[in-house]
Write a protein that holds these residues in place. Structure first.
Motif, PDB file in Angstrom:
ATOM      1  N   ILE A 223       0.830  -1.202   0.000  1.00 42.43           N
ATOM      2  CA  ILE A 223       0.000   0.000   0.000  1.00 42.43           C
ATOM      3  C   ILE A 223       0.868   1.257   0.000  1.00 42.43           C
ATOM      4  N   GLU A 224       1.904   1.269   0.798  1.00 40.02           N
ATOM      5  CA  GLU A 224       2.775   2.450   0.879  1.00 40.02           C
ATOM      6  C   GLU A 224       3.521   2.684  -0.436  1.00 40.02           C
ATOM      7  N   ILE A 225       4.013   1.617  -1.038  1.00 36.04           N
ATOM      8  CA  ILE A 225       4.754   1.744  -2.303  1.00 36.04           C
ATOM      9  C   ILE A 225       3.856   2.281  -3.411  1.00 36.04           C
ATOM     10  N   PHE A 226       2.680   1.691  -3.560  1.00 39.09           N
ATOM     11  CA  PHE A 226       1.800   2.104  -4.653  1.00 39.09           C
ATOM     12  C   PHE A 226       1.180   3.480  -4.396  1.00 39.09           C
ATOM     13  N   ALA A 227       1.035   3.852  -3.145  1.00 38.69           N
ATOM     14  CA  ALA A 227       0.568   5.207  -2.840  1.00 38.69           C
ATOM     15  C   ALA A 227       1.611   6.223  -3.278  1.00 38.69           C
ATOM     16  N   GLU A 228       2.885   5.924  -3.057  1.00 39.20           N
ATOM     17  CA  GLU A 228       3.957   6.814  -3.473  1.00 39.20           C
ATOM     18  C   GLU A 228       4.058   6.876  -4.999  1.00 39.20           C
ATOM     19  N   LEU A 229       3.905   5.737  -5.650  1.00 38.55           N
ATOM     20  CA  LEU A 229       3.928   5.706  -7.115  1.00 38.55           C
ATOM     21  C   LEU A 229       2.790   6.558  -7.689  1.00 38.55           C
ATOM     22  N   TYR A 230       1.623   6.413  -7.105  1.00 42.84           N
ATOM     23  CA  TYR A 230       0.453   7.182  -7.572  1.00 42.84           C
ATOM     24  C   TYR A 230       0.671   8.679  -7.361  1.00 42.84           C
ATOM     25  N   SER A 231       1.109   9.045  -6.183  1.00 44.11           N
ATOM     26  CA  SER A 231       1.317  10.461  -5.858  1.00 44.11           C
ATOM     27  C   SER A 231       2.386  11.091  -6.746  1.00 44.11           C
ATOM     28  N   SER A 232       3.311  10.270  -7.224  1.00 36.55           N
ATOM     29  CA  SER A 232       4.402  10.774  -8.062  1.00 36.55           C
ATOM     30  C   SER A 232       4.055  10.763  -9.549  1.00 36.55           C
ATOM     31  N   GLY A 233       2.857  10.306  -9.896  1.00 40.29           N
ATOM     32  CA  GLY A 233       2.443  10.278 -11.295  1.00 40.29           C
ATOM     33  C   GLY A 233       2.977   9.095 -12.079  1.00 40.29           C
TER      34      GLY A 233
END
Length: 317
Positions: free
Chosen positions: A186-196
Motif C-alpha cells: 500500500i505504501e509503495i503504490f501510494a507513493e507511485l500514484y502520488s508521483s504520477g
C-alpha cells in the motif's frame, strides 16, 4: 320529621348516588383502588422501559469502547512487534472513525461486524488493505487459489489502491498479497500514484483465468497466484503472495539457452529485452518503483544472473 326536610334528604341522596354512578362510568368501571393500582403498574412499566433503553445505550457505548480500546492496544503493541507483525505505521493508520461507526450502529451489532470494521487498515484516501471477504474468496477459489498445505486464505490480504494509467487517468486497482507485505504494498503504490508513475493495469490475475502469460500480455500488474515457477515444479513466490510483477510487457522475463539464444516472455516483448535501449515504462536502477521496492526490502529479478525477470519484485519467503 318535617316532610320538607325528608324530601330534601332524599333528593340529596339521589344526587350523590347519581354522581357516583356517573363517575364510575367515566372511569370505565374502575374503582379508586383499581385506578391507583393501574397507575402504579404504569409507573413501573415506564421505569423498566427507561432502564432497557439505558442498557441499550450502554451496549452501544461498550461496543464503541471495545473497538477504540482494541485499536489503541494494537497501536501500542505494534511498536514492539517484529517486521512480520503489524507495523507501527499500520496501526496508526487505522481510522478512528470505526469506533464512531460502531457507536452509531444498532444495538444488535454482532461481533463479526465489529471485527470486519476493525480489520480494514486505511493508509490514505483510496488505499487500504483488509482480510479477504467472502465475495473475494468466491472470486479466486479454484483459479488463483486452491486448497494447499503452504498458504491459507488467512495468510492473504486484499489491497485496494489507485494508479495512473497510460493515459494519465486515475484508476482503482486491486491486488491480493501476503499479509506480511500488505502495508509495504500500500505504501509503495501510494507513493507511485502520488508521483504520477504510470501503470497500465492492476487487476487480480483471476480476471485472466489465473493465466500468468495472459496477464503479462495485457501488461497487467499482479501479485498472488498459486503456481509453480515456469518450467519447474518449485512454487513461485507469487504462490505465497510475496512477489509482484510490474508492467510486465515492457519488463520481460528472459531465460538463456546453452546455445546462446534467449527466450523472452511474454510474446511480443522482445524489443524490450535490450535494457540498454531507452523506452517508456522501463524498470532499472534509476526507476522510482525500483527504488521504492528496494527501500521496503524487496529483491529485484533484474539483478539475477541465470535469468532476468525485470518485472519482478519479491520479498524472500
Amino acid at each position: 320529621m318535617n316532610n320538607k326536610y325528608t324530601k330534601d334528604l332524599v333528593l340529596l341522596g339521589a344526587l350523590i348516588i347519581g354522581c357516583s354512578i356517573l363517575a364510575r362510568y367515566m372511569a370505565r368501571g374502575e374503582t379508586l383502588a383499581e385506578y391507583d393500582k393501574a397507575k402504579a403498574e404504569s409507573s413501573i412499566e415506564a421505569t423498566v422501559l427507561a432502564s432497557d433503553q439505558a442498557s441499550a445505550n450502554v451496549s452501544k457505548e461498550a461496543a464503541s469502547s471495545y473497538v477504540t480500546s482494541t485499536i489503541e492496544s494494537v497501536a501500542s503493541a505494534s511498536s514492539e512487534a517484529s517486521t512480520d507483525d503489524v507495523s507501527a505505521s499500520e496501526s496508526a493508520s487505522i481510522s478512528a472513525s470505526y469506533a464512531s461507526t460502531i457507536s452509531d450502529a444498532s444495538t444488535d451489532t454482532s461481533n463479526s461486524e465489529i471485527i470486519a470494521v476493525y480489520d480494514r487498515v486505511n493508509y490514505m484516501d483510496g488505499f487500504y488493505h483488509e482480510s479477504l471477504t467472502q465475495d473475494v474468496i468466491d472470486r479466486i477459489t479454484g483459479i488463483s487459489y486452491v486448497e494447499n498445505d503452504n498458504i491459507s486464505l488467512d495468510d492473504l490480504r486484499y489491497c485496494s489502491l489507485l494508479y495512473n494509467d497510460f493515459d494519465g487517468n486515475t484508476q482503482t486497482g486491486e491486488m491480493i498479497c501476503n499479509k506480511k507485505i500488505a502495508q509495504d504494498v500500500i505504501e509503495i503504490f501510494a507513493e507511485l500514484y502520488s508521483s504520477g508513475y504510470q501503470i497500465e493495469s492492476i487487476k487480480l490475475i483471476d480476471e485472466f483465468g489465473g493465466d500468468d502469460t495472459a496477464s503479462m500480455l495485457a501488461n497487467n500488474t499482479s501479485c498472488f497466484n498459486y503456481r509453480v515457477v515456469d518450467g519447474t515444479t518449485r512454487l513461485s513466490n507469487h504462490a505465497y503472495g510475496l512477489a509482484i510483477d510490474l508492467n510486465p510487457f515492457y519488463n520481460p522475463y528472459i531465460t538463456y539457452n546453452k546455445d546462446g539464444t534467449t527466450n523472452v516472455s511474454p510474446e511480443g516483448s522482445l524489443p524490450y529485452a535490450d535494457r540498454s535501449a531507452n523506452f517508456p515504462y522501463k524498470i532499472d536502477e534509476n526507476d522510482l518503483a525500483y527504488r521504492l521496492f528496494k527501500e521496503h526490502g524487496f529483491k529485484w529479478g533484474g539483478d539475477w544472473n541465470s535469468v532476468k525477470d525485470y518485472q519482478h519484485f519479491e520479498r524472500p519467503n
